[in-house]
Motif scaffolding. Structure first.
Motif, PDB file in Angstrom:
ATOM      1  N   ARG A 112     -10.767  16.758   2.781  1.00  0.00           N
ATOM      2  CA  ARG A 112     -11.943  17.423   2.206  1.00  0.00           C
ATOM      3  C   ARG A 112     -13.188  16.560   2.346  1.00  0.00           C
ATOM      4  N   ALA A 113     -13.019  15.251   2.184  1.00  0.00           N
ATOM      5  CA  ALA A 113     -14.151  14.339   2.367  1.00  0.00           C
ATOM      6  C   ALA A 113     -14.635  14.379   3.814  1.00  0.00           C
ATOM      7  N   GLY A 114     -13.708  14.414   4.760  1.00  0.00           N
ATOM      8  CA  GLY A 114     -14.091  14.509   6.168  1.00  0.00           C
ATOM      9  C   GLY A 114     -14.819  15.800   6.482  1.00  0.00           C
ATOM     10  N   GLU A 115     -14.349  16.898   5.922  1.00  0.00           N
ATOM     11  CA  GLU A 115     -15.025  18.186   6.127  1.00  0.00           C
ATOM     12  C   GLU A 115     -16.424  18.164   5.532  1.00  0.00           C
ATOM     13  N   LEU A 116     -16.557  17.555   4.365  1.00  0.00           N
ATOM     14  CA  LEU A 116     -17.857  17.448   3.716  1.00  0.00           C
ATOM     15  C   LEU A 116     -18.816  16.608   4.556  1.00  0.00           C
ATOM     16  N   LEU A 117     -18.321  15.512   5.126  1.00  0.00           N
ATOM     17  CA  LEU A 117     -19.148  14.677   6.006  1.00  0.00           C
ATOM     18  C   LEU A 117     -19.637  15.476   7.206  1.00  0.00           C
ATOM     19  N   GLY A 118     -18.723  16.213   7.832  1.00  0.00           N
ATOM     20  CA  GLY A 118     -19.096  17.009   8.994  1.00  0.00           C
ATOM     21  C   GLY A 118     -20.136  18.057   8.645  1.00  0.00           C
ATOM     22  N   ALA A 119     -19.957  18.728   7.525  1.00  0.00           N
ATOM     23  CA  ALA A 119     -20.900  19.772   7.106  1.00  0.00           C
ATOM     24  C   ALA A 119     -22.284  19.196   6.818  1.00  0.00           C
ATOM     25  N   ALA A 120     -22.315  17.952   6.317  1.00  0.00           N
ATOM     26  CA  ALA A 120     -23.595  17.304   6.001  1.00  0.00           C
ATOM     27  C   ALA A 120     -24.180  16.566   7.199  1.00  0.00           C
ATOM     28  N   GLY A 121     -23.422  16.481   8.302  1.00  0.00           N
ATOM     29  CA  GLY A 121     -23.909  15.782   9.487  1.00  0.00           C
ATOM     30  C   GLY A 121     -23.944  14.270   9.317  1.00  0.00           C
ATOM     31  N   LEU A 122     -23.018  13.735   8.524  1.00  0.00           N
ATOM     32  CA  LEU A 122     -22.978  12.295   8.267  1.00  0.00           C
ATOM     33  C   LEU A 122     -21.715  11.687   8.870  1.00  0.00           C
ATOM     34  N   SER A 123     -21.718  10.371   9.073  1.00  0.00           N
ATOM     35  CA  SER A 123     -20.532   9.674   9.583  1.00  0.00           C
ATOM     36  C   SER A 123     -20.620   8.202   9.206  1.00  0.00           C
ATOM     37  N   GLY A 124     -19.524   7.484   9.413  1.00  0.00           N
ATOM     38  CA  GLY A 124     -19.489   6.054   9.141  1.00  0.00           C
ATOM     39  C   GLY A 124     -18.744   5.737   7.865  1.00  0.00           C
ATOM     40  N   HIS A 125     -18.302   4.474   7.744  1.00  0.00           N
ATOM     41  CA  HIS A 125     -17.487   4.097   6.587  1.00  0.00           C
ATOM     42  C   HIS A 125     -18.241   4.179   5.270  1.00  0.00           C
ATOM     43  N   ARG A 126     -19.523   3.838   5.263  1.00  0.00           N
ATOM     44  CA  ARG A 126     -20.305   3.918   4.020  1.00  0.00           C
ATOM     45  C   ARG A 126     -20.408   5.364   3.554  1.00  0.00           C
ATOM     46  N   CYS A 127     -20.624   6.250   4.500  1.00  0.00           N
ATOM     47  CA  CYS A 127     -20.713   7.672   4.158  1.00  0.00           C
ATOM     48  C   CYS A 127     -19.359   8.233   3.759  1.00  0.00           C
ATOM     49  N   ALA A 128     -18.286   7.685   4.330  1.00  0.00           N
ATOM     50  CA  ALA A 128     -16.943   8.146   3.985  1.00  0.00           C
ATOM     51  C   ALA A 128     -16.645   7.859   2.510  1.00  0.00           C
ATOM     52  N   ILE A 129     -17.049   6.708   2.042  1.00  0.00           N
ATOM     53  CA  ILE A 129     -16.850   6.366   0.626  1.00  0.00           C
ATOM     54  C   ILE A 129     -17.673   7.308  -0.242  1.00  0.00           C
ATOM     55  N   ASP A 130     -18.920   7.562   0.146  1.00  0.00           N
ATOM     56  CA  ASP A 130     -19.755   8.521  -0.586  1.00  0.00           C
ATOM     57  C   ASP A 130     -19.115   9.903  -0.598  1.00  0.00           C
ATOM     58  N   ALA A 131     -18.494  10.296   0.490  1.00  0.00           N
ATOM     59  CA  ALA A 131     -17.865  11.619   0.580  1.00  0.00           C
ATOM     60  C   ALA A 131     -16.682  11.722  -0.368  1.00  0.00           C
ATOM     61  N   VAL A 132     -15.908  10.666  -0.506  1.00  0.00           N
ATOM     62  CA  VAL A 132     -14.788  10.676  -1.456  1.00  0.00           C
ATOM     63  C   VAL A 132     -15.323  10.810  -2.886  1.00  0.00           C
TER      64      VAL A 132
END
Length: 70
Positions: free
Chosen positions: A8-28
């Protein structure tokens, strides 16, 4: 962290157009926050990405997650 939370965090990142480990933590953090009852405040030093990740334009403003810079 469960596998579903990660997906779900990965899907949220994709929908927001974000990537990277810092953004992955924010997505969780964002996925977890989106499951919690409202009202809800997220306190962060970097509100930009979290604000994008928790956007819910279809929800009334008083029921959206507030991201606060500290």
């Amino acid at each position: 962290m469960s596998q579903e939370l990660g997906w779900r965090a990965g899907e949220l990142l994709g929908a927001a157009g974000l990537s990277g480990h810092r953004c992955a933590i924010d997505a969780v953090v964002a996925v977890t926050a989106l499951e919690l009852p409202r009202p809800l405040l997220l306190l962060t030093r970097d509100p930009g990405d979290l604000t994008r990740l928790v956007e819910e334009p279809g929800r009334p403003k008083d029921q959206r997650i507030a991201v606060i810079h500290v």
